[in-house]
Design a protein around this motif. Structure first.
Motif, PDB file in Angstrom:
ATOM      1  N   LEU A  68       0.825  -1.210   0.000  1.00 50.10           N
ATOM      2  CA  LEU A  68       0.000   0.000   0.000  1.00 50.10           C
ATOM      3  C   LEU A  68       0.860   1.261   0.000  1.00 50.10           C
ATOM      4  N   MET A  69       1.923   1.273   0.813  1.00 45.70           N
ATOM      5  CA  MET A  69       2.833   2.412   0.839  1.00 45.70           C
ATOM      6  C   MET A  69       3.512   2.610  -0.504  1.00 45.70           C
ATOM      7  N   SER A  70       3.843   1.500  -1.156  1.00 48.43           N
ATOM      8  CA  SER A  70       4.470   1.576  -2.477  1.00 48.43           C
ATOM      9  C   SER A  70       3.506   2.134  -3.514  1.00 48.43           C
ATOM     10  N   ALA A  71       2.231   1.730  -3.414  1.00 49.67           N
ATOM     11  CA  ALA A  71       1.237   2.232  -4.365  1.00 49.67           C
ATOM     12  C   ALA A  71       0.972   3.729  -4.180  1.00 49.67           C
ATOM     13  N   LEU A  72       1.138   4.232  -2.962  1.00 46.32           N
ATOM     14  CA  LEU A  72       0.887   5.651  -2.681  1.00 46.32           C
ATOM     15  C   LEU A  72       2.094   6.538  -2.971  1.00 46.32           C
ATOM     16  N   PHE A  73       3.305   6.049  -2.626  1.00 45.23           N
ATOM     17  CA  PHE A  73       4.488   6.913  -2.690  1.00 45.23           C
ATOM     18  C   PHE A  73       5.651   6.330  -3.497  1.00 45.23           C
ATOM     19  N   GLY A  74       5.458   5.166  -4.114  1.00 45.63           N
ATOM     20  CA  GLY A  74       6.525   4.598  -4.921  1.00 45.63           C
ATOM     21  C   GLY A  74       7.690   4.105  -4.071  1.00 45.63           C
ATOM     22  N   PHE A  75       8.915   4.306  -4.596  1.00 45.18           N
ATOM     23  CA  PHE A  75      10.108   3.863  -3.862  1.00 45.18           C
ATOM     24  C   PHE A  75      10.234   4.573  -2.521  1.00 45.18           C
ATOM     25  N   PHE A  76       9.786   5.786  -2.453  1.00 47.11           N
ATOM     26  CA  PHE A  76       9.840   6.534  -1.197  1.00 47.11           C
ATOM     27  C   PHE A  76       8.986   5.832  -0.133  1.00 47.11           C
ATOM     28  N   GLY A  77       7.852   5.281  -0.532  1.00 44.61           N
ATOM     29  CA  GLY A  77       6.997   4.551   0.400  1.00 44.61           C
ATOM     30  C   GLY A  77       7.669   3.283   0.914  1.00 44.61           C
ATOM     31  N   ILE A  78       8.429   2.595   0.037  1.00 47.90           N
ATOM     32  CA  ILE A  78       9.158   1.393   0.468  1.00 47.90           C
ATOM     33  C   ILE A  78      10.227   1.768   1.488  1.00 47.90           C
ATOM     34  N   VAL A  79      10.951   2.862   1.202  1.00 48.63           N
ATOM     35  CA  VAL A  79      12.011   3.300   2.111  1.00 48.63           C
ATOM     36  C   VAL A  79      11.436   3.670   3.471  1.00 48.63           C
ATOM     37  N   ILE A  80      10.323   4.409   3.478  1.00 44.04           N
ATOM     38  CA  ILE A  80       9.684   4.780   4.745  1.00 44.04           C
ATOM     39  C   ILE A  80       9.241   3.535   5.517  1.00 44.04           C
ATOM     40  N   SER A  81       8.660   2.568   4.813  1.00 45.72           N
ATOM     41  CA  SER A  81       8.206   1.332   5.464  1.00 45.72           C
ATOM     42  C   SER A  81       9.369   0.582   6.093  1.00 45.72           C
ATOM     43  N   MET A  82      10.457   0.445   5.333  1.00 49.96           N
ATOM     44  CA  MET A  82      11.613  -0.281   5.850  1.00 49.96           C
ATOM     45  C   MET A  82      12.257   0.462   7.022  1.00 49.96           C
ATOM     46  N   MET A  83      12.239   1.800   6.964  1.00 49.59           N
ATOM     47  CA  MET A  83      12.780   2.585   8.081  1.00 49.59           C
ATOM     48  C   MET A  83      11.953   2.364   9.350  1.00 49.59           C
ATOM     49  N   LEU A  84      10.624   2.347   9.214  1.00 52.69           N
ATOM     50  CA  LEU A  84       9.753   2.117  10.371  1.00 52.69           C
ATOM     51  C   LEU A  84       9.975   0.725  10.958  1.00 52.69           C
ATOM     52  N   ILE A  85      10.119  -0.280  10.083  1.00 50.06           N
ATOM     53  CA  ILE A  85      10.375  -1.653  10.546  1.00 50.06           C
ATOM     54  C   ILE A  85      11.716  -1.720  11.270  1.00 50.06           C
TER      55      ILE A  85
END
Length: 496
Positions: free
Chosen positions: A416-433
């Motif tokens: 879902l984060m990837s669909a909303l923000f692209g690669f930036f969403g993946i980076v944010i998700s991985m940072m939170l994890i």
């Protein structure tokens, strides 16, 4: 702080003083007041006599029939003439008596006599256990725990023949009174860790605890974290190896699963087979598991970001192929991925619940039929089928079922984060994890150790596996009493 020595050598051989009370106290202290150490008292030749044995190793029925009954029936004479055992040894050394008890002997002695009698009553009919269902290996032990807690303790004592192996029994559940056994090596495990577990256990107020999962939720630090904080195992060899590192095992009556705590993130990627193969191969396969964790976590999200936001990253030759496969698909890539992931979860759950003969058919036929049908109907692209298949295979590579389930859950919000923000969403998700993993400290031990806090000295048994003779220190995350192991090198040199 930790002691630099091992603490297992250099003891003087102690002789029996002849005083029964001193002998009883010595044996109890030698076994760290273990709850499976049993004692019977009787009168023999007019003096107090004692029978001591380890309940998880010695055969209680043999002791009752072949030792205790004859002595009660004829309370005078010689023990060798009365006891109906095939092997009877005598010694004056307390240490030798303690070691013999670990081999299945029961100790008999009378007050006023220095002589100690050792009668062999080993449990010969103990079941070896079946093949582990979730932790199968090619080379190594094929024994698994059973649903009998005393048998499970027996399997561990077979691998760790040390009187320092301590067993403590507890009952949980006001109504069910379920039996729990805490097993640890008294000379290695940190006493503060056991005290903390008992403190949390004292607050447990529940009618019934039916499985280790119940108990796990009551004592873990972050019950809402998707990451497992306690390691589950069906293998006695794996449990014994963790005990020798200073950890604590929790066994429960009626369950073949043993809980190991504290656990770190990297312990869920380790397999018993890693130590039964060459160092290079063990390191390679362990690295494959860590890579498969990353693939299973972000591959669908990575594909969604590529086709939705960053087409320019894809090589031109592949762009046209992906474009052709997406041309007639009516759904957005994120919805396409969600549909396929949910379908895969349905197939997986159906395969688990059905009998083995049918589950294999469902898995193969269901996957082929549905995969082919959705592509022919232009509901899903060919590329998405490949991405989902690689993701599923990568999740199966991880040896821990708990960690594999964690990846399956986390994959959806990352998509879902990837669909909303692209690669930036993946980076944010991985940072939170990553922040969450760094903050996790189950039972006071850092979850990402030795990555956070960073300690290069203990990277010898994480993503890579160094030779066993180079791993001369126990992991610091469990805060063991003795950090150094007894064997620190191979002890020989080439062409010496």
């Amino acid at each position: 702080m930790h002691n630099s020595g091992s603490g297992f050598s250099g003891q003087k051989r102690l002789l029996s003083s002849g005083k029964a009370e001193e002998t009883v106290q010595y044996v109890k202290d030698a076994f760290f007041q273990a709850d499976d150490l049993k004692m019977k008292q009787l009168i023999f030749n007019g003096k107090p006599a004692y029978i001591m044995y380890i309940d998880s190793i010695a055969d209680r029925d043999q002791i009752q029939t072949n030792v205790l009954k004859p002595l009660l029936k004829t309370p005078e004479g010689k023990i060798e003439d009365l006891a109906a055992v095939t092997i009877l040894k005598k010694t004056y050394e307390l240490e030798q008596a303690v070691q013999a008890m670990l081999e299945g002997d029961c100790l008999f002695f009378t007050d006023g006599r220095k002589e100690l009698c050792l009668l062999n009553v080993y449990k010969k009919d103990m079941e070896s256990g079946q093949e582990p269902n979730n932790e199968k290996i090619i080379r190594g032990s094929h024994q698994s725990f059973s649903e009998n807690v005393m048998k499970n303790i027996h399997f561990i004592r077979e691998r760790i023949k040390s009187p320092a192996l301590t067993v403590k029994f507890h009952s949980v559940g006001r109504t069910s009174r379920s039996k729990l056994a805490f097993v640890y090596v008294g000379k290695i495990a940190n006493p503060a860790l056991m005290e903390e577990i008992e403190r949390r256990l004292s607050y447990l107020q529940v009618d019934s605890v039916q499985s280790p999962g119940y108990f796990e939720e009551f004592i873990e630090d972050c019950p809402f974290s998707p990451f497992p904080q306690i390691l589950n195992t069906e293998r006695p060899d794996r449990a014994a190896a963790n005990l020798m590192d200073g950890r604590i095992a929790v066994l429960m009556e009626g369950s073949p699963t043993v809980l190991i705590l504290p656990a770190t993130f990297f312990s869920f990627f380790q397999s018993s087979e890693d130590y039964n193969m060459r160092t290079v191969l063990g390191s390679f396969f362990r690295l494959i598991r860590v890579i498969s964790f990353i693939i299973a976590l972000i591959l669908p999200a990575f594909y969604i970001a590529l086709v939705s936001f960053n087409y320019e990253v894809i090589p031109v030759e592949i762009v046209f192929s992906i474009k052709n496969s997406l041309e007639f698909v009516p759904f957005q890539p994120v919805l396409e991925a969600m549909i396929m992931q949910l379908t895969l979860e349905l197939l997986r759950e159906a395969a688990i619940r059905l009998p083995n003969a049918i589950s294999q058919t469902i898995g193969v036929v269901g996957g082929l039929v549905i995969g082919t049908a959705v592509v022919d109907a232009h509901l899903v692209s060919n590329t998405m089928i490949i991405v989902v298949a690689i993701t599923a295979i990568s999740s199966f590579v991880i040896p821990s079922n708990e960690m594999s389930n964690t990846i399956r859950i986390l994959g959806f919000p990352i998509m879902l984060m990837s669909a909303l923000f692209g690669f930036f969403g993946i980076v944010i998700s991985m940072m939170l994890i990553l922040v969450h993993l760094v903050k996790l400290q189950p039972f006071g031990s850092p979850y990402l150790y030795p990555l956070a806090p960073f300690n290069t000295k203990f990277f010898k048994d994480t993503v890579l596996r160094f030779p066993v003779w180079m791993m001369n220190e126990r992991p610091e995350d469990a805060k063991p009493v003795y950090l150094w192991k007894e064997s620190r090198s191979r002890g020989w040199k080439r062409n010496e």
